[in-house]
Structures are given as structure tokens and as C-alpha cells.
Write an enzyme that holds these catalytic residues in place. Structure first.
Site, short mmCIF file in Angstrom:
data_model
loop_
_atom_site.label_atom_id
_atom_site.label_comp_id
_atom_site.label_asym_id
_atom_site.label_seq_id
_atom_site.Cartn_x
_atom_site.Cartn_y
_atom_site.Cartn_z
N GLU A 465 0.86 -1.19 0.00
CA GLU A 465 0.00 0.00 0.00
C GLU A 465 0.90 1.23 0.00
O GLU A 465 1.15 1.81 -1.04
CB GLU A 465 -0.95 -0.03 1.21
CG GLU A 465 -2.00 1.06 1.16
CD GLU A 465 -3.12 0.82 2.18
OE1 GLU A 465 -3.95 1.72 2.32
OE2 GLU A 465 -3.15 -0.26 2.81
N GLU A 745 -1.59 0.75 13.71
CA GLU A 745 -2.81 1.11 12.98
C GLU A 745 -4.06 0.85 13.82
O GLU A 745 -5.03 1.60 13.76
CB GLU A 745 -2.88 0.31 11.68
CG GLU A 745 -4.07 0.63 10.81
CD GLU A 745 -3.99 -0.08 9.46
OE1 GLU A 745 -4.72 0.32 8.54
OE2 GLU A 745 -3.20 -1.03 9.32
#
Length: 882
Positions: A465, A745
Site C-alpha cells: 500500500e 494502525e
């Protein structure tokens, strides 16, 4: 003694390759108090002796020592300019302080160079590296030489066999078709009279490599399908001649020993394919072939004077161990972003192969699932028996560990050293206190920044990503601007934010935008690729934050149309001032989401409209600062209508919020959307929701950054500290207790039993929730910017005691000099030490002070809940009873 300690050019100490006259500023130092600059003198010259001056200010009777705009000066391309400054304050006069900057190419027509490639159409599907090179002759004694270089893809540039500069991953990642940076280097010492050679190694990088994430099927060739190199070198001789060397079709190309290089998957290097002396004159090895030209719009090229990626931290391996499954693993003791340099001896055909990863699983084995499709591997093949030192050049990894797949002989810790890679930024902020868990949190926040500010503000550095998600960048901006000098970093990236806006003014979810038109099979992004509240608001909030931090109006001018476009987009797509549009992330990954959902419980209508109001309010302030009176009037009226609609829609007739979530109350309070008569009720509502969760947050991306602020701004500092210091799930310190060295995260990326959160989205280096660092500095340390005198020209120093902390200290290196606060809580008595930079002032506030016993020459007055005094520069110590 009065002296200038630093001269800043566009807020940087070094600028090589400017396409405009930089703003100038300087930091003053004095052993006196209340030092105010009264005048300055500024010279700019073409020689270090300042005989050939192109600008002389004379003595200017002003106290400005930042944002000095030099006008009516005609700069020349690829030229070094020397700058010197001296100042007067009272009876003191400083000595001259000197620096220099170098210009890039100021007129596109001057390039007269071609982008050249050694690849052909068949290379679109591969990720190999290529060489390009050219011999050239230097005909005389060189006075100075500069080169401007860039690439479609990544490049390293060489002259006479040596790499030029220390930059890595150049030219970085931009919206290539609309904006591409080039780098400028002084190469005087690289040249010799007679025959020379120059060349570059090229790799796919972000330009043609595989980019995206699972839903995008990791597509490649987003911007083009052939790497290419561009260079222009100006050589000036002692006899006054100038000779220009450029990339053109007379260059030749060949395959490089980098046989594979990708951002996600790492690098494969086969030393058997090296061509000795390839960048040296007269090289005759290899099967060199003709290069071809690649068409490219030269008008999108911009100079990059600073803010390039470098190797920054050196992290030696801490241990090598064997996992229960039998893998040999290197532990560097710190989650980071960068690459590993291997020192080893081997023989022809021997292979070094490492696979990087972040964490061990519950049993202590290698855990790769959260990397998704990313390989994060490096592989080196020996050409002969020799000792080598190798690190990948065209990739980066997010890791703490590396699995040794193969290695010649027995690996020892001395064989492996990790180097962080991130944009070169000066560390400007520090935080330390008596609570070691908070110190570790501060460390984790800083390393989260380092790990994700790799040319663009990525969400994460490890999985497939690594995109410039605008939401993460927005909520972390104030914290980032404290920790590091982010001016050049954000200024460059914000240009791409604007470049990738839709014609209507919509702002992409990720910048550079590789999603629009390429959503693939991703169920989420098929709903929309731009204009999500809190994400797209980066267009307004980040320039505003930079203005507050640096006092810089120029960034507001540069981004003004982008900001206005975004406000107009929201206005045009709102319905009766309620804003919502296609895909909204809302309070992303909030813990009050339904089972299996990433979307928090707070309604999108509420969060979107709250941000609509907030960004519009900031835009009104910006328009006022820039003297845009028509816009001030129009958007003030718009803001008023949004607030009225918000209050009518999201508060019932009894003043209770219709959405009973923590985030709804937080944004209403922090964004100033609560009717004054309902403020106490709204605060109490937030406290009840907090108590309902046993003092824990259940907020996501929208609510978390402002939670402690919403509490402390409304008389509940204790509850803010209590929230910060929770150390069970979910909390910031839970991660610390679980051994984190960066911010995660997810609040429970690793669960108490060692098992993992879902591997599809579980980064262990994801800086967004590190936004709490802003509260730690602004409230706990009490170093606050005065909005009316930004850039710390006037600072409010108002630390709040709490959390059972015995002491706390913080420092910020402002554009004027260091601002410091250090407090000690001794029960009924407290001590506060502060430092105020020369040429600035401050308001000192003593939390809960009843009596000042040592005022250090200042006069304090009693206010509700604190005492305050005004002061100029200097070091002070105060003792007070509370």
C-alpha cells in the site's frame, strides 16, 4: 553578546536547486533579556567576498527576522548566491553571518535536454534496472560546475565512477504527469581536465512499478512504461567560458546488475552482471546500445532545493536468534523504515537473501501475513570471492526483523546494519517526563513519523500500500510540525494535492492519486476515489497548520485556490448545508463500529458537516490574513449557515446531541459547533460516554486526535490525563506495554494473548494515532502558538499539571530559536523554567497558582485558575504555590 546562530532560506539551512528567491530569516542568540531586533542589513552576492553584490538592503529599521522577501532581484540559473546578514538590538551589533543557496533551472527552455531510456516497449512488464552513460571532455580549468538531474522512475547519478550526492530514492514520488521534481548538485570537485564520464542507474520506482493494494490488484505502469533519465550540466571555466552537457540520443544504455527492484517487493542484485568502470571514461565493457528519447512535458518540472530522502539513522543489529520453527532471524530492536546494509565475504555464486518483516507471532515465529502481497526481500549474488558491502538502492522496507534465507558462512550481528530512510528534516521538537511509558510513547510517535515521511506522507511503510492517504496526513500535521521541520516536505506534497484535485475542487483520498480511474475490484473504492471529510480537508488544515508553525503567509498564497476549490466543492455538493458525498470514511476504524465494519458509529452527515464548518472557518481566517475581503464576507456567511444547520440538525430541542457517540461530542466541541447554552450539557455528555467505557476511548480517525483537547479545553484536564495514561486496551499506552516501538494502525494490533488483529489491515508503523503528541506538547508541556502572532513570534506557555507526573519538559526549535518549558510538580509548590527566543515575546501562565514566591523579575496577575505575566526573551525560573 548578540549573534546570529542560523540563517534560514525557506525555513531550511541548506537550499541547492531553487527556482525562486527564497524567503530569508535568521535566529538570534543573546545572553540578555527582552532582546528585540531593531534593524538588519542583508547582502546577496555572486562571490564569497561580497564584492559582486546583486542586492544590498542597507540598514533596514525593522524587527522582522523571518519571512524576509527580497524583491527586484534577477536570479540566474545554476548559480551559487552568497548571503550575509547582521542585526542591531539596543546598543549591540552582531557580526555578519553567512550562508549560500544555489539556483536550479529558472526557464524551462534552458534545459535543451531529452529524457532518455535504455528500455523498449517489451520492458513495460519488467522491473529490471538499466544503465545510461556518456563520455565527455572538460576543456580547461573548472571554476564551478552544477548539474540538474531527474528521472521517470528512480535514479542514482554518477560522475567518474562515484555517486553524486547523498540523496536516496530520487526524484521521489509526485503526480508525474502534472509535477516532477528535479535535483541540483554542485559537481565542481567531481570533474577533471580531459576525459570524464557520467551516467545513471534507473529503476521502476513509483513511476512504472507495481503500486496500489490488494483491491487495485497491484497494477503497474501508472504513469508510464519505460524509465528515463534527464540531465543538464553547466561547466564554467576559469577563463569565463561555459559549456553545457545534456542527455540526448548520443548516450548509450545497458542492463544493470539490479535485475529486479520494486517498492513493495525489494531488490535483487546480481554482481555477476556488473560492468566494471561503467561510469568512468573509456569504459569498454558490456553490450551498450542506443538509447531513445521519451516525450515528456518539461513545463511540469520544478526544482527541489531541499527535502530529499536520505539515510538518516544507523541502527546496528541487536541479536540473531533461531525461531521455534527453525528460521534464523535478525532483530534490530526498533520498527523502522529503510534498508539493511550487509557486510560479508563470499565466493562466486554465493547468495545473501533476507526477508524483512515487522513482528513475531504469538509463538515467536516469523509473521508475514500483514505484509499482504509485499515481499520486502533483498537478494545479492556474488560475482567472485571477495568482501562486499551491499544495501538495496531502489526500494525501502518497513521492518524490525529480517529472516535470513541464505548467507555465506555463519551470520553475526556485525554483518548487518539498518539505516532509516526518510525525507531529510531537522528534528525540532522534544518531549520528556517522569513517566517512562509516556516517554516511550513520544519515542514511538517520532519513529512513526520517520517511518512514513518517505517523500510523501504514507499511511504505512511495509505492506503493498504505502500510499499518501490524506486523512492520516491531516490529523497528524500539527504533531509532525512540532517534531520535525516539515515545511519543505509538506510544501512539495501540497503541490500534488492541488495537482490531483478534480476540476470541481474535489480532493483525492490518496496523493499522488493512483486510485482515480483504477479502483479495480476494491469494493470500497468503487464507491468513490475522492472528497472524503477529514481526508480531503488536508487541503485547508495543513496549510493553516504550516502558517501557525512558521508564520508563513506564502504557503497560504500558494495553496489559496486549492483551499477555495475544496470549500466550494463541499458547498456545491451539500444539501441545505448538510455535507455528505459518495464514499465517506467517517470515524474510520472506531471501536464503536458494528462487528466486522471499519466504519464508526458516528453518522457521516455529522462528521462531514462538522468538517465543512471547520475548514470553512479556517478559510475565512486565511482570506482575512491575505486581505481577500470579498471572500471573507462570502465565506463568513457560509460558515454561519453551516453552523446554524449543524446545531439545528444534531442537537435536539433539549440540547442533547442526536448522535450519542464520543466522536460526535468531540468534534462539536473542538470545532466550535456547540451552542453556548448547551456547552456544559455537551461536555457532561462526553464525560458520561467516556465513563460508560470505563474511561476508555472508542474513537477512530475523526475523534481520537481531538479527544484530550475537547476535555482540557472545557475544564477537564484531569480526565484528559486519565485518558492519555490508560494502559489497557484500548489506549495509547497499551501498545507501549505490548512492546511497541512505533504507533500501530489498530489499538489492538497485537492482542494480549499475542494473536493478531485481522492481517488484511494491520500495520505496526501507522502514525495517525500519534496525533496525541500535539496535546502532549500544547497542553501537558504548555507550549502554544498565538494565532495572532504565529510562528512562535509570541508564545503562550501554559503547562497543565496532572497525571501524577513529577516533571515534564519540552522544547521546540522555532524559526526564531528554541522555546522551552520545564515544570516540576512538588505537591503544594511548583517550579517552572522557560526559555523565550530573542526577538519574540511570551505570555507565561502558572497553572492553579495562588501565590508566586519567585517571579524572576516578572509581574504576575491573578486570573481564574492561573496567574499570568508578559515577558520578552530570556531564560526564567518561577516558583509558586498552588
Amino acid at each position: 553578546m548578540l549573534k546570529i546562530t542560523e540563517i534560514l532560506m525557506d525555513y531550511e539551512k541548506e537550499q541547492t536547486g531553487m527556482d525562486h528567491m527564497p524567503q530569508l530569516g535568521w535566529k538570534l542568540e543573546s545572553d540578555g533579556r527582552n532582546i528585540q531586533q531593531e534593524a538588519y542589513e542583508l547582502d546577496i552576492a555572486l562571490d564569497q567576498d561580497f564584492c559582486d553584490c546583486v542586492y544590498r538592503s542597507g540598514k533596514v529599521m525593522e524587527n522582522a527576522s523571518a519571512q524576509i522577501m527580497v524583491k527586484n532581484i534577477s536570479l540566474k540559473s545554476m548559480t551559487k548566491y552568497f548571503v550575509r546578514v547582521k542585526v542591531w538590538a539596543g546598543k549591540e551589533e552582531s557580526c555578519w553571518a553567512e550562508t549560500f543557496f544555489v539556483t536550479g533551472i529558472l526557464n524551462t527552455q534552458e534545459w535543451k535536454a531529452l529524457f532518455i531510456t535504455a528500455e523498449n516497449d517489451e520492458d513495460a512488464a519488467n522491473s529490471k534496472g538499466t544503465y545510461v552513460r556518456k563520455d565527455f571532455c572538460v576543456n580547461g580549468k573548472v571554476k564551478e560546475a552544477f548539474v540538474c538531474t531527474t528521472a521517470l522512475g528512480l535514479y542514482n547519478f554518477y560522475i567518474n565512477g562515484k555517486k553524486v550526492g547523498q540523496d536516496e530514492l530520487t526524484p521521489g514520488w509526485t503526480s508525474y504527469r502534472k509535477h516532477l521534481c528535479y535535483q541540483t548538485y554542485e559537481v565542481t570537485d567531481c570533474l577533471k581536465q580531459g576525459e570524464n564520464a557520467m551516467g545513471a542507474i534507473l529503476a521502476a520506482g513509483w513511476y512504472k512499478g507495481k503500486m496500489g493494494f490488494d483491491g487495485l490488484a497491484n497494477t503497474r505502469n501508472h504513469y508510464g512504461d519505460r524509465t528515463a533519465f534527464l540531465a543538464r550540466m553547466a561547466v564554467r571555466y576559469e577563463d569565463g567560458r561555459e559549456e553545457i552537457f545534456v542527455t540526448d540520443t548520443s548516450w548509450t544504455g545497458e542492463d544493470a546488475p539490479v535485475i529486479f527492484a520494486e517498492i513493495y517487493d525489494g531488490e535483487v542484485y546480481d554482481a555477476r552482471k556488473e560492468i566494471p568502470g561503467w561510469a568512468e571514461p573509456g569504459s569498454n565493457g558490456g553490450n551498450w546500445r542506443a538509447v531513445s528519447a521519451v516525450d515528456y512535458d518539461m513545463n511540469v518540472l520544478t526544482a527541489q532545493g531541499s527535502g530529499k530522502v536520505r539515510e538518516m539513522d544507523e541502527v546496528p543489529a541487536k541479536r540473531i536468534f533461531t525461531t521455534p520453527e527453525g528460521d534464523t532471524v535478525i532483530d534490530f530492536g526498533q520498527n523502522m523504515t529503510g534498508h539493511i546494509r550487509v557486510h560479508a565475504r563470499g565466493k562466486a555464486g554465493d547468495v545473501i537473501e533476507l526477508h524483512c518483516f515487522e513482528v513475531l507471532d504469538a509463538k515467536g515465529n516469523v509473521y508475514l501475513d500483514n505484509l499482504r502481497g509485499a515481499k520486502e526481500a533483498m537478494k545479492y549474488t556474488f560475482a567472485r570471492e571477495e568482501e562486499i558491502s551491499y544495501a538495496p538502492s531502489f526500494t525501502f522496507m518497513g521492518f524490525q526483523y529480517a529472516k535470513i534465507v541464505s548467507f555465506p558462512g555463519k551470520p553475526e550481528v556485525e554483518n548487518f546494519t539498518a539505516y532509516t530512510l526518510h525525507t531529510k528534516m531537522e528534528k525540532t521538537g522534544s518531549f520528556e517526563c517522569s513517566n517512562q511509558d509516556l516517554n516511550q510513547l513520544a519515542h514511538n510517535i517520532l519513529w512513526g513519523l520517520k517511518g512514513n515521511f518517505v517523500d510523501v506522507p504514507t499511511d504505512c511503510p511495509q505492506r503493498n500500500e504505502r500510499l499518501g492517504w490524506t486523512g492520516d496526513a491531516q490529523i497528524f500535521c500539527r504533531t509532525a510540525c512540532f517534531l520535525m521541520n516539515t515545511y519543505s516536505f509538506y510544501r512539495k506534497w501540497l503541490r500534488d494535492v492541488e495537482a490531483d484535485q478534480t476540476p470541481e475542487g474535489g480532493v483525492a483520498h490518496v496523493v499522488p492519486d493512483i486510485i482515480t480511474g483504477n479502483t479495480g475490484a476494491d469494493w470500497l473504492l468503487q464507491q468513490g476515489s475522492h472528497s472524503a471529510a477529514a481526508w480531503a480537508d488536508v487541503a485547508v488544515i495543513n496549510p493553516w497548520t504550516m502558517y501557525l508553525t512558521y508564520g508563513d503567509k506564502e504557503i497560504l498564497r500558494l495553496q489559496y485556490q486549492s483551499m477555495k476549490g475544496w470549500i466550494d466543492f463541499m458547498k456545491d455538493h451539500s444539501v441545505d448545508y448538510i455535507w455528505n458525498y459518495k464514499l465517506q470514511f467517517g470515524d474510520w476504524v472506531a471501536l464503536d463500529a458494528e462487528e466486522g465494519s471499519y466504519f464508526g458509529a458516528t453518522p457521516n452527515d455529522l462528521t462531514c458537516t462538522a468538517y465543512f464548518a471547520y475548514s470553512t472557518q479556517l478559510f475565512v481566517k486565511i482570506a482575512e490574513i491575505l486581505g481577500r475581503t470579498e471572500d471573507v464576507k462570502a465565506y463568513s456567511e457560509l460558515h454561519k449557515k453551516i453552523v446554524e444547520k449543524f446545531q439545528k440538525t444534531f442537537f435536539d430541542r433539549n440540547g442533547v446531541m442526536t448522535a450519542q457517540t464520543q466522536t460526535a461530542h468531540i468534534v462539536a466541541l473542538y470545532f466550535g459547533l456547540v451552542p453556548e447554552k448547551y456547552r456544559e450539557k455537551t461536555v457532561n455528555g462526553l464525560l458520561k460516554l467516556l465513563d460508560k467505557e470505563d474511561g476508555h476511548l472508542v474513537t477512530g480517525f475523526v475523534g481520537t486526535p481531538y479527544f484530550c483537547h475537547a476535555l482540557s479545553q472545557n475544564g477537564h484536564v484531569k480526565e484528559a490525563y486519565d485518558l492519555l495514561l490508560k494502559d489497557d486496551f484500548p489506549s495509547w499506552l497499551y501498545q507501549v506495554k505490548m512492546g511497541a516501538t512505533t504507533v500501530w494502525e489498530h489499538w489492538d494490533g497485537i492482542k494480549p494473548d499475542g494473536t493478531m488483529w485481522s492481517p488484511d489491515m494491520n500495520s505496526f508503523n501507522h502514525y495517525a494515532y500519534g496525533a496525541i503528541g500535539e496535546w502532549m506538547v500544547r497542553v501537558a508541556a504548555g507550549i502554544e502558538i498565538d494565532e495572532k502572532n504565529p510562528g512562535y513570534k509570541h508564545t503562550v506557555i501554559y503547562p497543565r499539571f496532572g497525571g501524577n507526573l513529577g516533571w515534564l519538559k519540552a522544547e521546540y526549535k522555532s524559526v526564531y530559536g528554541p522555546v522551552k518549558a520545564f515544570w516540576e510538580d512538588q505537591g503544594e509548590k511548583a517550579v517552572l523554567h522557560v526559555s523565550v527566543p530573542a526577538n519574540t515575546t511570551a505570555t507565561i501562565c502558572l497553572d492553579r497558582a495562588k501565590k508566586v514566591t519567585e517571579a524572576d523579575g516578572l509581574e504576575f496577575i491573578q486570573c481564574e485558575g492561573y496567574m499570568k505575566a508578559e515577558t520578552g526573551s530570556g531564560d526564567y525560573r518561577f516558583v509558586f504555590e498552588k
